[in-house]
Motif scaffolding. Structure first.
Motif, PDB file in Angstrom:
ATOM      1  N   HIS A 102      -3.847 -10.857  -1.775  1.00 53.40           N
ATOM      2  CA  HIS A 102      -4.741 -10.090  -2.643  1.00 53.40           C
ATOM      3  C   HIS A 102      -5.737 -11.044  -3.283  1.00 53.40           C
ATOM      4  N   CYS A 137      -9.412  -6.786  -7.068  1.00 49.20           N
ATOM      5  CA  CYS A 137      -8.895  -7.366  -5.825  1.00 49.20           C
ATOM      6  C   CYS A 137     -10.051  -7.438  -4.846  1.00 49.20           C
ATOM      7  N   GLU A 139      -9.818  -9.106  -1.831  1.00 51.79           N
ATOM      8  CA  GLU A 139      -9.339  -9.390  -0.470  1.00 51.79           C
ATOM      9  C   GLU A 139      -8.780  -8.081   0.086  1.00 51.79           C
ATOM     10  N   TYR A 140      -9.190  -7.704   1.307  1.00 48.35           N
ATOM     11  CA  TYR A 140      -8.697  -6.454   1.861  1.00 48.35           C
ATOM     12  C   TYR A 140      -7.174  -6.510   2.013  1.00 48.35           C
ATOM     13  N   CYS A 141      -6.469  -5.538   1.401  1.00 48.40           N
ATOM     14  CA  CYS A 141      -5.008  -5.606   1.374  1.00 48.40           C
ATOM     15  C   CYS A 141      -4.346  -4.304   1.777  1.00 48.40           C
ATOM     16  N   HIS A 145      -6.884  -0.702  -1.206  1.00 46.08           N
ATOM     17  CA  HIS A 145      -7.484  -1.959  -1.674  1.00 46.08           C
ATOM     18  C   HIS A 145      -8.608  -1.718  -2.683  1.00 46.08           C
ATOM     19  N   MET A 148      -7.561  -1.214  -6.265  1.00 48.86           N
ATOM     20  CA  MET A 148      -6.687  -2.205  -6.906  1.00 48.86           C
ATOM     21  C   MET A 148      -7.479  -2.961  -7.974  1.00 48.86           C
TER      22      MET A 148
HETATM   23 CU1  CUA Z   1      -5.109  -6.001  -3.254  1.00 48.57          CU
HETATM   24 CU2  CUA Z   1      -7.173  -5.700  -2.050  1.00 48.57          CU
END
Ligand code: CUA
Length: 155
Positions: A102, A137, A139-141, A145, A148
Protein backbone atom coordinates in the motif's frame (compact mmCIF):
# COMPACT_ATOMS: atom_id res chain seq x y z
CA UNK A 1 29.37 54.57 -3.29
CA UNK A 2 25.63 54.50 -4.02
CA UNK A 3 26.25 51.65 -6.42
CA UNK A 4 27.48 49.48 -3.56
CA UNK A 5 24.32 50.14 -1.57
CA UNK A 6 22.20 49.26 -4.61
CA UNK A 7 24.18 46.09 -5.14
CA UNK A 8 23.80 45.05 -1.52
CA UNK A 9 20.07 45.78 -1.70
CA UNK A 10 19.67 43.69 -4.86
CA UNK A 11 21.61 40.80 -3.31
CA UNK A 12 19.44 40.92 -0.19
CA UNK A 13 16.33 40.79 -2.37
CA UNK A 14 17.64 37.74 -4.25
CA UNK A 15 18.50 35.92 -1.03
CA UNK A 16 15.02 36.77 0.24
CA UNK A 17 13.40 35.31 -2.87
CA UNK A 18 15.40 32.09 -2.64
CA UNK A 19 14.51 31.71 1.05
CA UNK A 20 10.80 32.21 0.26
CA UNK A 21 10.87 29.72 -2.58
CA UNK A 22 12.66 26.98 -0.61
CA UNK A 23 10.39 27.52 2.40
CA UNK A 24 7.36 27.18 0.18
CA UNK A 25 8.66 23.93 -1.30
CA UNK A 26 8.81 22.24 2.12
CA UNK A 27 5.03 22.43 2.41
CA UNK A 28 2.79 24.23 4.84
CA UNK A 29 3.28 23.26 8.45
CA UNK A 30 5.15 20.05 7.84
CA UNK A 31 8.70 18.89 7.39
CA UNK A 32 9.90 15.40 6.54
CA UNK A 33 13.11 14.74 8.43
CA UNK A 34 14.07 11.26 7.36
CA UNK A 35 12.78 8.11 5.79
CA UNK A 36 14.23 4.67 6.51
CA UNK A 37 13.11 1.19 7.41
CA UNK A 38 13.46 -2.25 9.02
CA UNK A 39 12.04 -5.78 8.96
CA UNK A 40 8.99 -7.42 10.49
CA UNK A 41 7.24 -10.79 10.06
CA UNK A 42 3.90 -9.98 8.38
CA UNK A 43 2.37 -13.19 9.77
CA UNK A 44 3.41 -12.37 13.34
CA UNK A 45 2.16 -8.80 13.64
CA UNK A 46 -0.12 -9.94 16.47
CA UNK A 47 2.96 -10.95 18.48
CA UNK A 48 4.89 -7.77 17.73
CA UNK A 49 5.33 -5.50 20.79
CA UNK A 50 3.94 -2.48 18.93
CA UNK A 51 2.18 -3.64 15.75
CA UNK A 52 -0.03 -5.91 17.88
CA UNK A 53 -1.51 -2.68 19.23
CA UNK A 54 -1.05 -0.15 16.44
CA UNK A 55 -1.48 3.44 17.54
CA UNK A 56 0.27 6.53 18.88
CA UNK A 57 2.97 6.20 21.55
CA UNK A 58 4.52 9.20 23.32
CA UNK A 59 8.32 8.86 23.39
CA UNK A 60 9.43 12.31 24.60
CA UNK A 61 8.29 15.84 25.42
CA UNK A 62 7.25 16.58 21.82
CA UNK A 63 7.97 13.22 20.28
CA UNK A 64 5.66 10.44 19.20
CA UNK A 65 5.89 7.07 17.53
CA UNK A 66 2.91 6.02 15.45
CA UNK A 67 2.67 2.34 14.51
CA UNK A 68 0.44 1.81 11.49
CA UNK A 69 -0.78 -1.44 9.97
CA UNK A 70 -2.14 -1.08 6.45
CA UNK A 71 -4.48 -3.68 5.02
CA UNK A 72 -7.11 -3.89 2.28
CA UNK A 73 -8.54 -1.22 2.50
CA UNK A 74 -7.78 0.70 5.67
CA UNK A 75 -5.07 2.07 7.93
CA UNK A 76 -5.04 1.04 11.57
CA UNK A 77 -5.04 3.65 13.03
CA UNK A 78 -6.02 6.40 10.59
CA UNK A 79 -9.12 5.29 8.72
CA UNK A 80 -11.88 4.72 11.27
CA UNK A 81 -9.92 6.42 14.07
CA UNK A 82 -7.88 9.49 13.00
CA UNK A 83 -4.29 9.80 14.26
CA UNK A 84 -4.17 12.70 16.74
CA UNK A 85 -0.94 14.51 17.64
CA UNK A 86 -0.26 17.96 19.09
CA UNK A 87 1.18 20.83 17.03
CA UNK A 88 4.97 21.30 17.18
CA UNK A 89 5.57 17.61 17.62
CA UNK A 90 7.98 15.32 15.86
CA UNK A 91 6.26 12.14 14.80
CA UNK A 92 7.96 8.99 13.58
CA UNK A 93 5.62 6.78 11.56
CA UNK A 94 6.38 3.06 11.49
CA UNK A 95 4.30 1.65 8.68
CA UNK A 96 3.84 -1.94 7.58
CA UNK A 97 1.26 -3.99 5.71
CA UNK A 98 -0.64 -7.13 6.63
CA UNK A 99 -1.35 -8.16 3.03
CA UNK A 100 -0.19 -6.37 -0.14
CA UNK A 101 1.81 -3.22 -0.89
CA UNK A 102 0.00 0.00 0.00
CA UNK A 103 0.99 3.64 -0.22
CA UNK A 104 1.11 6.01 2.72
CA UNK A 105 0.96 9.63 1.64
CA UNK A 106 0.17 12.66 3.76
CA UNK A 107 -1.91 14.59 1.24
CA UNK A 108 -0.59 17.97 0.17
CA UNK A 109 2.88 17.38 1.61
CA UNK A 110 6.10 15.66 0.53
CA UNK A 111 5.69 13.09 3.35
CA UNK A 112 5.19 9.85 1.52
CA UNK A 113 6.24 6.26 2.13
CA UNK A 114 5.09 2.70 1.40
CA UNK A 115 3.45 -0.02 3.46
CA UNK A 116 5.20 -3.25 2.44
CA UNK A 117 4.48 -6.67 3.96
CA UNK A 118 7.63 -7.84 5.80
CA UNK A 119 9.09 -4.36 6.04
CA UNK A 120 8.73 -1.39 8.33
CA UNK A 121 8.86 1.94 6.55
CA UNK A 122 9.95 4.65 8.91
CA UNK A 123 9.47 8.36 8.32
CA UNK A 124 9.82 11.24 10.75
CA UNK A 125 7.63 14.26 10.23
CA UNK A 126 7.48 17.54 12.12
CA UNK A 127 4.00 19.01 12.45
CA UNK A 128 4.25 22.77 13.02
CA UNK A 129 0.63 23.85 13.08
CA UNK A 130 -2.80 22.66 14.12
CA UNK A 131 -4.31 21.30 10.92
CA UNK A 132 -6.03 18.27 9.46
CA UNK A 133 -4.23 16.13 6.91
CA UNK A 134 -5.62 13.45 4.70
CA UNK A 135 -3.89 10.09 4.28
CA UNK A 136 -3.98 8.41 0.91
CA UNK A 137 -3.01 5.05 -0.54
CA UNK A 138 -1.15 5.77 -3.75
CA UNK A 139 -0.20 2.18 -4.64
CA UNK A 140 -2.78 0.04 -6.43
CA UNK A 141 -3.83 -2.58 -3.87
CA UNK A 142 -7.11 -4.02 -5.08
CA UNK A 143 -10.76 -3.29 -5.82
CA UNK A 144 -11.23 -0.56 -3.21
CA UNK A 145 -7.79 1.01 -3.58
CA UNK A 146 -9.35 4.36 -4.58
CA UNK A 147 -11.30 4.44 -1.32
CA UNK A 148 -8.35 3.67 0.96
CA UNK A 149 -7.72 6.80 2.99
CA UNK A 150 -7.37 8.18 6.48
CA UNK A 151 -6.81 11.28 8.54
CA UNK A 152 -4.21 12.91 10.78
CA UNK A 153 -5.52 15.58 13.14
CA UNK A 154 -2.88 17.97 14.52
CA UNK A 155 -4.38 19.74 17.53
CU1 CUA B 1 -4.12 0.41 -0.33
CU2 CUA B 1 -4.16 1.24 -2.58
Amino acid sequence: KYEKIWLAGALLLIVGFIATVSYGAVGAGIEMIDNEGGQVDPKALDQHPKFSEPGTYKTGPNQYDVYVVAQQFAYLPGTSDPIRVPANSEVTFHVTSRDVIHGYEIVGTNANTMAIPGQVSQMTVKFDEAKEYGLLCNEYCGAAHHAMEGKIVVV
